[in-house]
Design an enzyme around this catalytic site. Sequence first.
Site, PDB file in Angstrom:
ATOM      1  N   PHE A   1       0.863  -1.184   0.000  1.00 32.40           N
ATOM      2  CA  PHE A   1       0.000   0.000   0.000  1.00 32.40           C
ATOM      3  C   PHE A   1       0.896   1.230   0.000  1.00 32.40           C
ATOM      4  CE2 PHE A   1      -2.213   3.627   1.635  1.00 32.40           C
ATOM      5  CZ  PHE A   1      -3.390   3.600   0.931  1.00 32.40           C
TER       6      PHE A   1
ATOM      7  N   ASP B   1       9.412   2.907   1.955  1.00 29.11           N
ATOM      8  CA  ASP B   1       8.233   3.695   2.300  1.00 29.11           C
ATOM      9  C   ASP B   1       7.974   3.499   3.788  1.00 29.11           C
ATOM     10  OD1 ASP B   1       5.759   4.762   2.823  1.00 29.11           O
ATOM     11  OD2 ASP B   1       4.780   3.934   1.041  1.00 29.11           O
TER      12      ASP B   1
ATOM     13  N   LYS C   1       2.629  10.978   7.250  1.00 30.05           N
ATOM     14  CA  LYS C   1       1.807  10.717   8.439  1.00 30.05           C
ATOM     15  C   LYS C   1       2.329  11.435   9.695  1.00 30.05           C
ATOM     16  CE  LYS C   1      -0.966   6.957   6.839  1.00 30.05           C
ATOM     17  NZ  LYS C   1      -0.630   5.925   5.876  1.00 30.05           N
TER      18      LYS C   1
HETATM   19  C1  LIG Z   1      -0.793   6.025   4.413  1.00 36.79           C
HETATM   20  C2  LIG Z   1       0.285   5.514   3.547  1.00 36.79           C
HETATM   21  C3  LIG Z   1       0.571   6.109   2.308  1.00 36.79           C
HETATM   22  C4  LIG Z   1      -0.271   7.224   1.725  1.00 36.79           C
HETATM   23  O1  LIG Z   1      -0.289   8.363   2.525  1.00 36.79           O
HETATM   24  P1  LIG Z   1      -1.453   9.469   2.295  1.00 36.79           P
HETATM   25  O2  LIG Z   1      -1.035  10.600   3.192  1.00 36.79           O
HETATM   26  O3  LIG Z   1      -2.737   8.831   2.712  1.00 36.79           O
HETATM   27  O4  LIG Z   1      -1.435   9.828   0.855  1.00 36.79           O
HETATM   28  C5  LIG Z   1       1.645   5.617   1.585  1.00 36.79           C
HETATM   29  N1  LIG Z   1       2.395   4.600   2.032  1.00 36.79           N
HETATM   30  C6  LIG Z   1       2.149   3.999   3.227  1.00 36.79           C
HETATM   31  C7  LIG Z   1       3.035   2.898   3.689  1.00 36.79           C
HETATM   32  C8  LIG Z   1       1.068   4.419   4.010  1.00 36.79           C
HETATM   33  O5  LIG Z   1       0.813   3.807   5.153  1.00 36.79           O
END
Ligand SMILES: *Cc1c(COP(=O)(O)O)cnc(C)c1O
Length: 415
Positions: free
Chosen positions: A157, A242, A271
Amino acid sequence: MTDGTRPSHAAAGAQRAPDSGAHIALTEEHAAHNYHPLPVVLAHGEGAWVTDVEGRHYLDCLAGYSALNFGHGNPRLVARAKEQLERLTLASRAFYTDTLGPFAAALAQLTGHEVVLPMNTGAEAVETALKVVRKWGYRVKGVPEDAATIVVMEGNFHGRTTTIVSFSDDKEASDDYGPYTPGFRTVRYGDVDALRAAVDDTTVAVLLEPIQGEGGVVIPPDGYLRAVRAVCDEAGALMVADEIQSGLARTGRTFACDHEDVRPDVYVLGKALGGGILPVSAITADHRVLDVIRPGTHGSTFGGNPLAAAVGHEVVTMLGEGEFQERAARLGALLADGLHPLVGAGLDAVRVRGLWAGLDVAPGGPSGRQLCERLLERGVLAKDTHGSTIRLAPPLVVTEEEVALLVAAVADSLS
Ligand SMILES: *Cc1c(COP(=O)(O)O)cnc(C)c1O
């Protein structure tokens, strides 16, 4: 400031406040149905707790998908935000500000990378990383035009943009959004041989979550991150981690990659970088990678704005002190001790790293959604993912008593 004729703010609020049902109906009627919220209407938050419009309190064990690592209304972050709100909130990158340099320097120091490229949401930071590694591939690695490939993981994700959903294997996230962006190869998460077989001269990067958050807190086998690092080095490809959800103290270390002493070429952060106040994201890398970006080749109106930089800088300063990492490790051990005995007693599996847990509900028991509804009745907010899995990620300010309360609520909800 009540002068006897004007109602107090609280009284005015009480008169205006419709109950949960009215808020839910209004939201369902006028906000698109891209989420399926639990039936609770939140109005207030402090530390690890939130309060609904009827005054009921809940332990927030979703914590904004880890955007609220430092708790609701963290006093240091709110104070820094307020100060900046009254000074300068937006300038655009057409000008320098007195906030971006200090934020970038501090974040570079925290990551061990030389350069920071600030954006807003996580998905934008992922997109930024994809653009940078492709440009690096063409300019530095010498990949022929439009031939670059990026290896990604099953169950990933990385956000919701059209390019990112192009390489998602979650059909709900990608169906009907084609035509999809080409240039991605998907391999099984945790499988080093599959990764090695997928990389070649066109591979510019391997993109992965060091722990898959939305996938259900999926922790790869020990040594996997080191092996990914080695495969990238052999192939002359960039390792892109990520850490939007796994990073910034959630797992008991600053970054999940730290558990294997691995340093990726690119961190993707978001985040919690915004302290739960506003969206702040960034990628970090060394000059040899990020210098492919020149004026005009990438940008964002809000990226690196003064308010974001001020809050992000305070977040980085707090992380530099180590308290949150220590709390996540110590309290996470308590969480693991409390949850593991539930395997075989309603749960099929429990995965915990720091204050982050994925629970697989046993077949025949409640669905993930039902378990979350039972937790809600017991004053705990959590979120299901992929049907039978729920994820727990309380703010890192929780106490031992609150972790015990969480464990008791889970046990009670399963029985
Ligand atoms: C939440 C998340 C995203 C996307 O972040 P948004 O601020 O919702 O666009 C990307 N990668 C990971 C691992 C995430 O948990």
